[in-house]
Design a protein around this motif. Structure first.
Motif, PDB file in Angstrom:
ATOM      1  N   ASP A  90     -23.863   9.466   9.822  1.00 22.32           N
ATOM      2  CA  ASP A  90     -23.931  10.831   9.300  1.00 22.32           C
ATOM      3  C   ASP A  90     -24.033  11.734  10.535  1.00 22.32           C
ATOM      4  OD1 ASP A  90     -25.133  13.296   8.649  1.00 22.32           O
ATOM      5  OD2 ASP A  90     -26.530  12.436   7.201  1.00 22.32           O
ATOM      6  N   VAL A  91     -22.993  12.539  10.785  1.00 24.79           N
ATOM      7  CA  VAL A  91     -22.992  13.414  11.962  1.00 24.79           C
ATOM      8  C   VAL A  91     -22.738  14.861  11.539  1.00 24.79           C
ATOM      9  CG1 VAL A  91     -22.304  11.669  13.669  1.00 24.79           C
ATOM     10  CG2 VAL A  91     -20.553  12.863  12.382  1.00 24.79           C
ATOM     11  N   PHE A  92     -23.134  15.773  12.387  1.00 24.98           N
ATOM     12  CA  PHE A  92     -23.009  17.213  12.063  1.00 24.98           C
ATOM     13  C   PHE A  92     -22.952  17.954  13.388  1.00 24.98           C
ATOM     14  CE2 PHE A  92     -24.894  21.388  11.318  1.00 24.98           C
ATOM     15  CZ  PHE A  92     -24.450  21.756  10.059  1.00 24.98           C
ATOM     16  N   SER A  93     -21.945  18.784  13.574  1.00 24.12           N
ATOM     17  CA  SER A  93     -21.863  19.479  14.861  1.00 24.12           C
ATOM     18  C   SER A  93     -21.009  20.730  14.763  1.00 24.12           C
ATOM     19  CB  SER A  93     -21.234  18.541  15.904  1.00 24.12           C
ATOM     20  OG  SER A  93     -21.108  19.191  17.136  1.00 24.12           O
ATOM     21  N   TYR A  94     -21.302  21.676  15.619  1.00 20.71           N
ATOM     22  CA  TYR A  94     -20.344  22.745  15.877  1.00 20.71           C
ATOM     23  C   TYR A  94     -19.147  22.108  16.564  1.00 20.71           C
ATOM     24  CZ  TYR A  94     -22.485  27.234  14.708  1.00 20.71           C
ATOM     25  OH  TYR A  94     -22.959  28.325  14.042  1.00 20.71           O
ATOM     26  N   CYS A  95     -17.940  22.514  16.193  1.00 20.56           N
ATOM     27  CA  CYS A  95     -16.713  21.992  16.779  1.00 20.56           C
ATOM     28  C   CYS A  95     -15.893  23.170  17.284  1.00 20.56           C
ATOM     29  CB  CYS A  95     -15.892  21.253  15.725  1.00 20.56           C
ATOM     30  SG  CYS A  95     -16.808  19.868  15.020  1.00 20.56           S
ATOM     31  N   PHE A  96     -15.181  22.956  18.383  1.00 20.29           N
ATOM     32  CA  PHE A  96     -14.351  24.024  18.949  1.00 20.29           C
ATOM     33  C   PHE A  96     -12.877  23.682  18.804  1.00 20.29           C
ATOM     34  CE2 PHE A  96     -11.740  25.886  22.239  1.00 20.29           C
ATOM     35  CZ  PHE A  96     -12.128  27.215  22.223  1.00 20.29           C
ATOM     36  N   ARG A  97     -12.088  24.662  18.384  1.00 25.46           N
ATOM     37  CA  ARG A  97     -10.626  24.521  18.407  1.00 25.46           C
ATOM     38  C   ARG A  97     -10.022  25.849  18.784  1.00 25.46           C
ATOM     39  NH1 ARG A  97      -9.464  20.648  13.206  1.00 25.46           N
ATOM     40  NH2 ARG A  97     -10.901  19.025  13.878  1.00 25.46           N
ATOM     41  N   HIS A  98      -9.153  25.820  19.790  1.00 26.82           N
ATOM     42  CA  HIS A  98      -8.579  27.072  20.255  1.00 26.82           C
ATOM     43  C   HIS A  98      -7.442  27.479  19.328  1.00 26.82           C
ATOM     44  CE1 HIS A  98      -6.212  29.665  23.115  1.00 26.82           C
ATOM     45  NE2 HIS A  98      -7.374  30.263  22.971  1.00 26.82           N
TER      46      HIS A  98
END
Ligand code: ATP
Ligand code: ZN
Length: 300
Positions: free
Chosen positions: A140-148
């Motif tokens: 179970d993971v949770f994160s802010y993710c970046f995509r340009h």
């Protein structure tokens, strides 16, 4: 005015999103954040008996692992890498003068060991090198993710949160697990009044070779999405994705099942901001006026 821009203005007027002067980057207001976290807790309740191992990574990934992951082959246009100053006092002076003159100071920056996390599941695979226990693993993971991918569509952010469940095991257990989640997620979303529809999908692969990769991904039904119209009726937005990677991460990072086969992986991802935006779009900007049925689920 485009629907997407109108929705963005409404969200900003209501204090749900706080513009930062760059398309796709916003602060989140209190009601937005509260709703997102309530939806997160709702996901946790639905998965509480699954026995997933919870891990929270910071929103970065080790650059070496990122290079091996294959992300740059498929999505070089979306990646964001972390650079930092590592120079002499004279170079520092040059940096300040260039900034002062409004110039390009990128030459004063050096690549660091960190890359912005592109998807919440990416940091987990490199930690699993070696042999899995008999029934594999579930995370179970949770994160802010970046995509340009700067956009005026509030549902296409450059930095957003993803809650994911990740299954690492053999193909016989990974695929049915993913399919179970498609059904479960439909029920979860229906109960909070979101008219989600499931559809075979493909990733936004880069370049000419990308078209073939996308066609192959569709033909093998490796990716499903649950979509809901947010900014547009004609092209609904994916609020969730269900990805079956086959042996990709298992072979890249040397992960084996207890039988010695290359491990297979799948992930189920909730686009936390997109779900929250869909709730505001369908139930209105004021949470105290949302339908009782929805409030009962999220507020308990
Ligand atoms: P899209 O096709 O809309 O670009 P994707 O296929 O790249 O999305 P995934 O890589 O599967 O999306 O990401 C998992 C989930 O993260 C998506 O289902 C979506 O809900 C969310 N997501 C993806 N890109 C964005 C974005 N730019 N802003 C907000 N949420 C996003
Ligand atoms: Zn994933």
């Amino acid at each position: 005015m485009e629907n997407a821009e109108r929705l963005l203005l409404d969200l900003v007027d209501a204090g749900h999103l706080v513009p930062m002067g760059i398309d796709g980057m916003y602060g989140r207001g209190a009601a937005f954040e509260d709703t997102l976290l309530r939806f997160d807790a709702y996901i946790s309740r639905s998965a509480k008996d699954d026995g997933a191992t919870l891990v929270r990574f910071p929103p970065v990934i080790n650059r070496r692992d990122f290079e091996r992951s294959g992300y740059l082959k498929s999505f070089p246009h979306l990646a964001g890498t972390v650079f930092s100053f590592d120079g002499t006092p004279a170079e520092h002076q040059h940096l300040l003068e260039t900034v002062e003159a409004g110039g390009d100071w990128s030459a004063t920056q050096k690549m660091t060991g960190a890359v912005l996390c592109p998807a919440a599941c990416y940091p987990i695979y490199p930690t699993l090198r070696g042999t899995l226990p008999q029934n594999g693993r579930l995370f179970d993971v949770f994160s802010y993710c970046f995509r340009h991918e700067p956009s005026k569509d509030p549902a296409r952010m450059q930095i957003f949160r993803m809650r994911e469940f990740v299954r690492i095991s053999d193909g016989d257990s990974v695929r049915p697990w993913r399919n179970m989640w498609i059904e479960r997620a439909m029920e979860l979303l229906t109960a909070i009044g979101l008219p989600a529809v499931s559809a075979v999908a493909n990733d936004p692969f880069f370049g000419r070779g990308g078209r073939m990769l996308a066609a192959n991904q569709r033909a093998q039904e490796l990716k499903f999405e649950l979509v809901v119209p947010i900014a547009s009726e004609e092209s609904p937005t994916a609020i969730m994705s269900f990805n079956y990677h086959q042996e990709h991460f298992g072979s890249t990072f040397g992960i084996q099942t207890s039988d010695g086969a290359v491990a297979q992986t799948a992930c189920v991802g909730f686009g936390m901001e997109r779900v929250t935006l869909a709730l505001f779009k369908y139930h209105g900007m004021r949470v105290d006026r949302w339908p009782d049925s929805v409030r009962r689920v999220l507020w308990g």
